[in-house]
Enzyme design. Sequence first.
Site, PDB file in Angstrom:
ATOM      1  N   ARG A   1      48.619  38.230  47.584  1.00 15.91           N
ATOM      2  CA  ARG A   1      48.261  39.088  46.350  1.00 15.91           C
ATOM      3  C   ARG A   1      48.317  38.292  45.137  1.00 15.91           C
ATOM      4  O   ARG A   1      47.234  38.554  44.415  1.00 15.91           O
ATOM      5  CB  ARG A   1      49.167  40.186  46.368  1.00 15.91           C
ATOM      6  CG  ARG A   1      48.982  41.164  45.445  1.00 15.91           C
ATOM      7  CD  ARG A   1      49.762  42.583  45.500  1.00 15.91           C
ATOM      8  NE  ARG A   1      51.224  42.297  45.256  1.00 15.91           N
ATOM      9  CZ  ARG A   1      52.131  43.206  45.435  1.00 15.91           C
ATOM     10  NH1 ARG A   1      51.738  44.561  45.527  1.00 15.91           N
ATOM     11  NH2 ARG A   1      53.228  43.015  45.011  1.00 15.91           N
TER      12      ARG A   1
ATOM     13  N   ARG B   1      38.747  30.081  27.380  1.00 11.54           N
ATOM     14  CA  ARG B   1      38.235  28.613  27.490  1.00 11.54           C
ATOM     15  C   ARG B   1      39.134  27.820  26.449  1.00 11.54           C
ATOM     16  O   ARG B   1      39.036  26.584  26.862  1.00 11.54           O
ATOM     17  CB  ARG B   1      36.790  28.673  27.320  1.00 11.54           C
ATOM     18  CG  ARG B   1      35.750  29.257  28.173  1.00 11.54           C
ATOM     19  CD  ARG B   1      34.271  29.473  27.865  1.00 11.54           C
ATOM     20  NE  ARG B   1      34.137  29.973  26.457  1.00 11.54           N
ATOM     21  CZ  ARG B   1      33.228  30.187  25.622  1.00 11.54           C
ATOM     22  NH1 ARG B   1      31.788  29.713  26.042  1.00 11.54           N
ATOM     23  NH2 ARG B   1      32.973  30.871  24.768  1.00 11.54           N
TER      24      ARG B   1
ATOM     25  N   LYS C   1      47.880  42.503  39.693  1.00  7.45           N
ATOM     26  CA  LYS C   1      49.220  42.566  39.155  1.00  7.45           C
ATOM     27  C   LYS C   1      49.598  41.682  38.102  1.00  7.45           C
ATOM     28  O   LYS C   1      49.940  40.656  38.017  1.00  7.45           O
ATOM     29  CB  LYS C   1      50.302  42.033  40.233  1.00  7.45           C
ATOM     30  CG  LYS C   1      51.657  42.559  40.043  1.00  7.45           C
ATOM     31  CD  LYS C   1      52.500  42.479  41.360  1.00  7.45           C
ATOM     32  CE  LYS C   1      53.863  42.883  40.893  1.00  7.45           C
ATOM     33  NZ  LYS C   1      54.351  43.922  40.772  1.00  7.45           N
TER      34      LYS C   1
ATOM     35  N   GLU D   1      51.375  56.743  41.011  1.00  5.04           N
ATOM     36  CA  GLU D   1      52.412  55.996  41.483  1.00  5.04           C
ATOM     37  C   GLU D   1      53.645  56.286  40.327  1.00  5.04           C
ATOM     38  O   GLU D   1      53.330  56.775  39.362  1.00  5.04           O
ATOM     39  CB  GLU D   1      52.185  54.693  41.598  1.00  5.04           C
ATOM     40  CG  GLU D   1      51.798  53.794  40.565  1.00  5.04           C
ATOM     41  CD  GLU D   1      51.207  52.389  40.833  1.00  5.04           C
ATOM     42  OE1 GLU D   1      51.727  51.723  41.747  1.00  5.04           O
ATOM     43  OE2 GLU D   1      50.564  51.704  39.946  1.00  5.04           O
TER      44      GLU D   1
END
Length: 298
Positions: free
Chosen positions: A53, A106, A153, A186
Amino acid sequence: MSDYQVFLNGEFVPEDEAKVSVFDHGFLYGDGCFEGIRAYDGRVFRLEEHMDRLYASAKALALEPPYPQEEMTDLVLEACRVNELEDAYIRPIFSRGVGDLGLDPRKCEEVTTVIIAREFPRLYGPELYEEGLRIATVSTRRNPPQCLSPNIKSMNYLNNILAKVEANQLGVDEGLMLDVNGFVSEATADNLFIIDDGTVITPPYHNSLQGITRQAAIDVAEQQGYPVEVTPITTFDVYAADEAFMTGTAAEIAPIVEVDGRKIGDGSPGEITGELVTAFETHTRSAGTPIYQEAVKA
């Protein structure tokens, strides 16, 4: 002063010396990704899934980690060994790195890598695991995937923090977040489950983080013989549920007894939730990647 050692850009340094530049884009813009991982009894729980993940998040951010995934996995284990930990909370972090005050990634020439490993108790106080959490629906909506996928995440947790601020202002233990369509997403740091007529139910992960502890809870529920449904749910479904609980690496499994002033079930942690907590604790201590093998040089 802490005795913990933190991995920072190729070496372990004392925690109070683990510093990054104020020009690091992780600090300036939340430009990076991380994982929260637990170790139990000398084994890191679902380490491979967490690292998958982490690297998927980095890829989604077009961020090139300076370490191959296998080497980073070894460094996570080494962070536990260096700190002589058997039970730990571990946080590997990739930040975009030092750049200028502009947004252009960059300008960041080298990714900043941090691994923190230390003792950390369950997220909520011990009494809340005995008595259950009181939560409330907050007005802050979970980021929709067309804006920022909740499955990245990232280091930018402002969406969750604003929801937590609301929960604090409401005087409850946690905030329940909805998506932009009004479906349950959630909590601020955890996935949500309800139990209805013996069926364990959780929302799909297109509008919430694909939690690794969430999947562990699903696996444990199925092993215990309970049917599991992954389906959209509303606050009505939560209010009418027989039981409810939350899952997360830091929280583990935490029972919920009240939502928006409404008792869940009889207002005490549910029987099935208790069974799942016991089975989860057994599972976490019987599986995982051993920490104490041959040390890996940083």
